[in-house]
Design a protein around this motif. Structure first.
Motif, PDB file in Angstrom:
ATOM      1  N   GLU A  68      -8.195   7.811  -7.694  1.00 14.91           N
ATOM      2  CA  GLU A  68      -7.763   8.348  -6.411  1.00 14.91           C
ATOM      3  C   GLU A  68      -6.234   8.338  -6.418  1.00 14.91           C
ATOM      4  O   GLU A  68      -5.569   9.322  -5.797  1.00 14.91           O
ATOM      5  CB  GLU A  68      -8.120   7.286  -5.100  1.00 14.91           C
ATOM      6  CG  GLU A  68      -7.729   7.681  -3.865  1.00 14.91           C
ATOM      7  CD  GLU A  68      -8.293   9.044  -3.362  1.00 14.91           C
ATOM      8  OE1 GLU A  68      -7.610   9.518  -2.530  1.00 14.91           O
ATOM      9  OE2 GLU A  68      -9.256   9.452  -3.975  1.00 14.91           O
ATOM     10  N   ALA A  69      -5.489   7.406  -7.215  1.00 13.77           N
ATOM     11  CA  ALA A  69      -4.016   7.423  -7.367  1.00 13.77           C
ATOM     12  C   ALA A  69      -3.465   8.732  -7.805  1.00 13.77           C
ATOM     13  O   ALA A  69      -2.736   9.310  -7.508  1.00 13.77           O
ATOM     14  CB  ALA A  69      -3.668   6.172  -7.828  1.00 13.77           C
ATOM     15  N   THR A  70      -4.304   8.978  -8.963  1.00  9.74           N
ATOM     16  CA  THR A  70      -4.014  10.030  -9.773  1.00  9.74           C
ATOM     17  C   THR A  70      -4.063  11.303  -8.975  1.00  9.74           C
ATOM     18  O   THR A  70      -3.255  12.284  -8.830  1.00  9.74           O
ATOM     19  CB  THR A  70      -4.879  10.077 -10.867  1.00  9.74           C
ATOM     20  OG1 THR A  70      -4.303   9.053 -11.899  1.00  9.74           O
ATOM     21  CG2 THR A  70      -4.370  11.459 -11.827  1.00  9.74           C
ATOM     22  N   ARG A  71      -5.250  11.523  -8.071  1.00  6.35           N
ATOM     23  CA  ARG A  71      -5.523  12.730  -7.358  1.00  6.35           C
ATOM     24  C   ARG A  71      -4.353  12.863  -6.225  1.00  6.35           C
ATOM     25  O   ARG A  71      -3.655  13.838  -6.152  1.00  6.35           O
ATOM     26  CB  ARG A  71      -6.664  12.496  -6.739  1.00  6.35           C
ATOM     27  CG  ARG A  71      -7.258  13.612  -5.806  1.00  6.35           C
ATOM     28  CD  ARG A  71      -8.516  13.490  -5.195  1.00  6.35           C
ATOM     29  NE  ARG A  71      -9.418  13.525  -6.192  1.00  6.35           N
ATOM     30  CZ  ARG A  71     -10.153  12.393  -6.377  1.00  6.35           C
ATOM     31  NH1 ARG A  71      -9.892  11.187  -5.708  1.00  6.35           N
ATOM     32  NH2 ARG A  71     -11.237  12.461  -7.365  1.00  6.35           N
ATOM     33  N   ARG A  72      -3.655  11.830  -5.684  1.00  6.35           N
ATOM     34  CA  ARG A  72      -2.804  11.748  -4.677  1.00  6.35           C
ATOM     35  C   ARG A  72      -1.473  11.968  -5.373  1.00  6.35           C
ATOM     36  O   ARG A  72      -0.757  12.805  -4.589  1.00  6.35           O
ATOM     37  CB  ARG A  72      -2.975  10.491  -3.809  1.00  6.35           C
ATOM     38  CG  ARG A  72      -4.113  10.313  -3.129  1.00  6.35           C
ATOM     39  CD  ARG A  72      -3.958   9.151  -2.009  1.00  6.35           C
ATOM     40  NE  ARG A  72      -5.479   8.724  -1.410  1.00  6.35           N
ATOM     41  CZ  ARG A  72      -5.402   7.960  -0.315  1.00  6.35           C
ATOM     42  NH1 ARG A  72      -4.152   7.228   0.112  1.00  6.35           N
ATOM     43  NH2 ARG A  72      -6.452   7.521   0.208  1.00  6.35           N
ATOM     44  N   ILE A  73      -1.210  11.513  -6.309  1.00  4.20           N
ATOM     45  CA  ILE A  73       0.302  11.387  -7.199  1.00  4.20           C
ATOM     46  C   ILE A  73       0.204  12.892  -7.704  1.00  4.20           C
ATOM     47  O   ILE A  73       1.271  13.569  -7.141  1.00  4.20           O
ATOM     48  CB  ILE A  73       0.489  10.609  -7.901  1.00  4.20           C
ATOM     49  CG1 ILE A  73       0.412   9.132  -7.460  1.00  4.20           C
ATOM     50  CG2 ILE A  73       1.692  10.694  -8.778  1.00  4.20           C
ATOM     51  CD1 ILE A  73       0.361   7.895  -8.636  1.00  4.20           C
TER      52      ILE A  73
END
Length: 239
Positions: A68-73
Motif C-alpha cells: 500500500e505504501a508503494t502504491r501511494r508513494i
C-alpha cells in the motif's frame, strides 16, 4: 555532484539500521544521505515532507504494509523509485508489490545484490532477482496453461498454446540480449558480454519487448519463456 537520497523502510530496527549503514558506506553510490522509517505510514510522511530518490521497502509491516505504501508513494511522487526488499518470494507478495509500482524486488538473504540493485533501479532498469523472476515466470506459465495440455518442461519448452502462434522475429542482437537477461544479468553486464554500449542493450530489450507485446522485463521474460525463445535460469531448487 548531486547527493543521492535513499529511504530505508523496515519494521526490524536492527535490520533497518544495518541496511542503512551498508548503503551509507558504499563508496560506489557516491555521496549518499540515508534516512529510515519503521513502516509504510512513516515512509509516506517522510516522502511527503522530502521525497527521496529511492525507497528500499519491506513488504510486511504494521500499520501500513509495503504494498500500500508503494502504491501511494509512486502515485504521489512518480519520480521516486521503490526497491522491494523482503523475505517473501511467493506470488502473493511479489505480483502485488510490482503492480503497486516497485521498480525492483530483492530478497533479504541476497543483500549482496542490494547496491547493484539500487544502481540498476536508479538507471531506470527494472531489477528483479533471478530467483524471483523464476517464481514469476513459473507461476505465469502455470496459470496460463490450459488444464488439458501438458506442462512445459523445466528446460523451458514452449507450451502448446504458445506453439500454435508464430514467434515474433527478433534480431540476433535482440535475442542475445533477452537470453542474457533471462540469466539474471544487468544491462551493464549484458553490454560487456555483447561488447556493445549499455544504450544499445536498452534498445535491444525495448525493441524485443515491443515485438512481444510486453511492458516490463518480467513480462518480457514470461513471454519469451512461453515461446521457447529463452530458458530461464532457475536458481532456487524449490521452483
Amino acid at each position: 555532484m548531486a547527493i543521492l537520497r535513499i529511504l530505508v523502510v523496515d519494521d526490524d530496527p536492527v535490520l533497518r539500521d544495518g541496511l542503512a549503514a551498508l548503503i551509507r558506506f558504499d563508496s560506489s553510490l557516491g555521496q549518499t544521505e540515508v534516512a529510515t522509517a519503521r513502516d509504510g505510514q512513516e515512509a509516506m510522511v517522510r516522502c511527503l515532507a522530502d521525497p527521496p530518490d529511492l525507497v528500499v521497502m519491506d513488504v510486511r509491516m504494521p500499520r501500513m504494509d509495503g504494498i500500500e505504501a508503494t502504491r501511494r508513494i509512486t502515485a504521489d511522487h512518480p519520480d521516486v523509485k521503490v526497491l522491494a526488499l523482503t523475505t517473501f518470494t511467493t506470488q502473493e507478495y511479489v505480483a502485488p508489490m510490482l503492480a503497486a509500482g516497485a521498480s525492483g524486488y530483492l530478497v533479504k538473504d541476497r543483500t549482496e545484490e542490494l547496491v547493484p540493485a539500487i544502481r540498476a533501479v536508479l538507471a531506470d532498469e527494472f531489477y528483479v532477482s533471478p530467483r524471483v523472476s523464476g517464481v514469476l515466470v513459473s507461476m505465469a506459465l502455470h496459470d496460463e496453461r490450459p488444464q488439458d495440455r501438458p506442462a512445459p518442461s523445466r528446460a523451458g519448452t514452449p507450451s502448446a498454446a504458445a506453439a500454435e502462434h508464430p514467434r515474433p522475429a527478433l534480431t540476433p542482437q535482440e535475442g542475445e540480449a533477452v537470453a542474457w537477461l533471462a540469466r539474471g544479468h544487468s544491462n551493464a553486464e549484458i553490454a560487456e558480454r555483447m561488447r556493445v554500449s549499455v544504450g544499445s542493450v536498452k534498445s535491444y530489450l525495448a525493441h524485443a519487448g515491443e515485438k512481444l507485446g510486453t511492458r516490463n522485463r518480467v513480462q518480457l521474460l514470461v513471454r519469451a519463456t512461453q515461446l521457447g525463445l529463452v530458458t530461464l535460469r532457475m536458481e532456487d531448487p524449490g521452483l
